[in-house]
Design an enzyme around this catalytic site. Structure first.
Site, PDB file in Angstrom:
ATOM      1  N   ASN A   7      -2.583  -0.535  -6.059  1.00 32.51           N
ATOM      2  CA  ASN A   7      -1.296  -1.035  -5.581  1.00 32.51           C
ATOM      3  C   ASN A   7      -0.737  -2.024  -6.608  1.00 32.51           C
ATOM      4  O   ASN A   7      -1.396  -3.020  -6.937  1.00 32.51           O
ATOM      5  CB  ASN A   7      -1.495  -1.726  -4.226  1.00 32.51           C
ATOM      6  CG  ASN A   7      -0.179  -2.108  -3.575  1.00 32.51           C
ATOM      7  OD1 ASN A   7       0.686  -2.697  -4.216  1.00 32.51           O
ATOM      8  ND2 ASN A   7      -0.030  -1.800  -2.301  1.00 32.51           N
ATOM      9  N   HIS A  10       2.134  -6.482  -6.641  1.00 27.76           N
ATOM     10  CA  HIS A  10       2.094  -7.861  -7.125  1.00 27.76           C
ATOM     11  C   HIS A  10       2.583  -8.000  -8.562  1.00 27.76           C
ATOM     12  O   HIS A  10       2.931  -9.103  -8.989  1.00 27.76           O
ATOM     13  CB  HIS A  10       0.695  -8.436  -6.960  1.00 27.76           C
ATOM     14  CG  HIS A  10       0.335  -8.676  -5.526  1.00 27.76           C
ATOM     15  ND1 HIS A  10       0.988  -9.598  -4.741  1.00 27.76           N
ATOM     16  CD2 HIS A  10      -0.585  -8.088  -4.718  1.00 27.76           C
ATOM     17  CE1 HIS A  10       0.481  -9.589  -3.524  1.00 27.76           C
ATOM     18  NE2 HIS A  10      -0.474  -8.671  -3.482  1.00 27.76           N
ATOM     19  N   HIS A  43       4.621  -0.427  -1.978  1.00 28.48           N
ATOM     20  CA  HIS A  43       5.178  -0.644  -0.647  1.00 28.48           C
ATOM     21  C   HIS A  43       6.626  -1.059  -0.807  1.00 28.48           C
ATOM     22  O   HIS A  43       6.916  -2.145  -1.315  1.00 28.48           O
ATOM     23  CB  HIS A  43       4.378  -1.738   0.077  1.00 28.48           C
ATOM     24  CG  HIS A  43       4.810  -1.972   1.491  1.00 28.48           C
ATOM     25  ND1 HIS A  43       4.129  -2.816   2.337  1.00 28.48           N
ATOM     26  CD2 HIS A  43       5.842  -1.480   2.221  1.00 28.48           C
ATOM     27  CE1 HIS A  43       4.706  -2.832   3.522  1.00 28.48           C
ATOM     28  NE2 HIS A  43       5.763  -2.032   3.461  1.00 28.48           N
ATOM     29  N   ARG A  45       9.427  -2.500   0.848  1.00 25.64           N
ATOM     30  CA  ARG A  45       9.702  -3.258   2.062  1.00 25.64           C
ATOM     31  C   ARG A  45      11.207  -3.355   2.343  1.00 25.64           C
ATOM     32  O   ARG A  45      12.029  -3.266   1.431  1.00 25.64           O
ATOM     33  CB  ARG A  45       9.121  -4.669   1.950  1.00 25.64           C
ATOM     34  CG  ARG A  45       7.603  -4.733   2.145  1.00 25.64           C
ATOM     35  CD  ARG A  45       7.114  -6.160   2.043  1.00 25.64           C
ATOM     36  NE  ARG A  45       5.705  -6.263   2.411  1.00 25.64           N
ATOM     37  CZ  ARG A  45       5.271  -6.565   3.628  1.00 25.64           C
ATOM     38  NH1 ARG A  45       6.142  -6.772   4.604  1.00 25.64           N
ATOM     39  NH2 ARG A  45       3.979  -6.664   3.884  1.00 25.64           N
ATOM     40  N   ARG A  49      11.047  -7.527  -1.323  1.00 25.85           N
ATOM     41  CA  ARG A  49      10.475  -8.746  -1.905  1.00 25.85           C
ATOM     42  C   ARG A  49       9.753  -8.487  -3.219  1.00 25.85           C
ATOM     43  O   ARG A  49       9.531  -9.411  -4.000  1.00 25.85           O
ATOM     44  CB  ARG A  49       9.523  -9.428  -0.926  1.00 25.85           C
ATOM     45  CG  ARG A  49       8.266  -8.641  -0.636  1.00 25.85           C
ATOM     46  CD  ARG A  49       7.330  -9.387   0.285  1.00 25.85           C
ATOM     47  NE  ARG A  49       7.889  -9.554   1.623  1.00 25.85           N
ATOM     48  CZ  ARG A  49       7.175  -9.995   2.656  1.00 25.85           C
ATOM     49  NH1 ARG A  49       5.909 -10.322   2.476  1.00 25.85           N
ATOM     50  NH2 ARG A  49       7.729 -10.111   3.838  1.00 25.85           N
ATOM     51  N   GLU A  70       4.024   3.394   0.545  1.00 28.28           N
ATOM     52  CA  GLU A  70       3.842   2.726   1.826  1.00 28.28           C
ATOM     53  C   GLU A  70       5.210   2.312   2.343  1.00 28.28           C
ATOM     54  O   GLU A  70       6.017   1.746   1.596  1.00 28.28           O
ATOM     55  CB  GLU A  70       2.952   1.489   1.668  1.00 28.28           C
ATOM     56  CG  GLU A  70       1.525   1.798   1.280  1.00 28.28           C
ATOM     57  CD  GLU A  70       0.660   0.567   1.203  1.00 28.28           C
ATOM     58  OE1 GLU A  70      -0.578   0.725   1.219  1.00 28.28           O
ATOM     59  OE2 GLU A  70       1.212  -0.554   1.118  1.00 28.28           O
ATOM     60  N   THR A 101       0.608  -7.105   4.873  1.00 27.52           N
ATOM     61  CA  THR A 101       0.446  -6.346   6.112  1.00 27.52           C
ATOM     62  C   THR A 101      -0.709  -6.924   6.923  1.00 27.52           C
ATOM     63  O   THR A 101      -1.827  -7.059   6.432  1.00 27.52           O
ATOM     64  CB  THR A 101       0.178  -4.865   5.807  1.00 27.52           C
ATOM     65  OG1 THR A 101       1.222  -4.383   4.952  1.00 27.52           O
ATOM     66  CG2 THR A 101       0.176  -4.051   7.086  1.00 27.52           C
ATOM     67  N   GLU A 151      -5.571   5.761   6.867  1.00 33.31           N
ATOM     68  CA  GLU A 151      -6.085   4.721   5.992  1.00 33.31           C
ATOM     69  C   GLU A 151      -6.613   3.611   6.895  1.00 33.31           C
ATOM     70  O   GLU A 151      -5.840   2.972   7.622  1.00 33.31           O
ATOM     71  CB  GLU A 151      -5.020   4.174   5.043  1.00 33.31           C
ATOM     72  CG  GLU A 151      -5.573   3.095   4.134  1.00 33.31           C
ATOM     73  CD  GLU A 151      -4.612   2.649   3.046  1.00 33.31           C
ATOM     74  OE1 GLU A 151      -4.834   1.551   2.490  1.00 33.31           O
ATOM     75  OE2 GLU A 151      -3.652   3.390   2.747  1.00 33.31           O
ATOM     76  N   HIS A 191      -7.271  -2.843   2.235  1.00 37.69           N
ATOM     77  CA  HIS A 191      -6.777  -4.155   2.643  1.00 37.69           C
ATOM     78  C   HIS A 191      -7.876  -5.201   2.508  1.00 37.69           C
ATOM     79  O   HIS A 191      -8.895  -5.140   3.187  1.00 37.69           O
ATOM     80  CB  HIS A 191      -6.218  -4.200   4.065  1.00 37.69           C
ATOM     81  CG  HIS A 191      -5.305  -5.388   4.269  1.00 37.69           C
ATOM     82  ND1 HIS A 191      -3.989  -5.371   3.871  1.00 37.69           N
ATOM     83  CD2 HIS A 191      -5.520  -6.617   4.777  1.00 37.69           C
ATOM     84  CE1 HIS A 191      -3.426  -6.541   4.152  1.00 37.69           C
ATOM     85  NE2 HIS A 191      -4.338  -7.320   4.693  1.00 37.69           N
TER      86      HIS A 191
END
Length: 237
Positions: A7, A10, A43, A45, A49, A70, A101, A151, A191
């Site tokens: 992922n 970040h 992801h 969103r 963000r 995602e 999440t 997942e 996660h």
């Protein structure tokens, strides 16, 4: 060997902190693939963000492994997915105020809405994964609405501070993975996973892919993205 999805949200978070163009998630995607990752996870969103629409469009053009999008199960996101056509859509719960999440999707409680979303994506040839707690009722609900993958949310396992708690969460993940596999769904997990806690989960053979972001990007600050991905791949072997 289980697959690794990295992922890169970040990377975009760091870029958005200054409102500029660096670091570029697209450059990160190339480096992650060259380092041996089996896929990219982003992801998109509602509040944008980190990952932006333009990022997603360009990533679809350059990702050569697998692009896992995602997203929340809402109409606006479905329209984007139908346009971009990622290799996999993972439906996740989403709250504006959360830092990340916070838990799994309540498939059993939101069955009708999620089933409609899954059907729309399937009609476009896009396989669907549901991000859920390692709960047998949620596994059964995911199967009933024809999810291709689940997942398993590993947050409680990753955050356990006592061995007894970690053991209980490990057992819950194990049983959920076994049931999902028995019902014909692929099993992913993610996660809170990091270089200290992921190895134990590799003893659950039903889990075919781990989606990991924060710990890899944090490690990359110290050793570089290439090395950080390779170290995680080694732990999954």
């Amino acid at each position: 060997m289980a697959r690794l999805g990295v992922n890169i949200d970040h990377i975009a978070t760091l870029r958005q902190a200054r409102g500029g163009t660096d670091p570029d998630p697209l450059a990160a995607a190339v480096l992650v693939e060259l380092a041996g990752a089996d896929g990219l996870v982003v992801h998109l969103r509602e509040d944008r963000r980190h990952i932006q629409d333009r990022d997603l469009t360009l990533l679809r053009e350059i990702v050569r492994t697998k692009l896992d999008l995602e997203m929340a199960a809402d109409d606006a996101m479905v329209k984007i997915a139908l346009t971009v056509k990622p290799d996999l859509v993972t439906l996740v719960p989403e709250k504006r105020q959360e830092l990340t999440t916070e838990g799994g999707l309540d498939v059993a409680g939101l069955k009708e809405r999620i089933q409609t979303t899954v059907a729309m994506l399937h009609d476009a040839g896009i396989p669907v994964s549901l991000f859920i707690e390692p709960d047998l009722n949620q596994i059964k609900a995911a199967h009933k609405i024809a999810a291709d993958f689940v997942e398993l949310h590993t947050g409680r396992y990753a955050n356990a501070t006592k061995s007894k708690e970690a053991d209980a969460e490990f057992e819950a993940i194990t049983q959920a993975a076994k049931l999902a596999y028995k019902l014909g769904m692929g099993v992913n997990a993610g996660h809170g996973l990091n270089y200290r806690n992921v190895a134990r989960l590799t003893h659950i053979p039903e889990i075919v892919e781990y989606n990991i972001g924060h710990s890899i990007i944090a490690r990359a600050v110290l050793v570089g993205l290439d090395q950080a991905v390779k170290e995680m791949k080694a732990l999954l072997s």
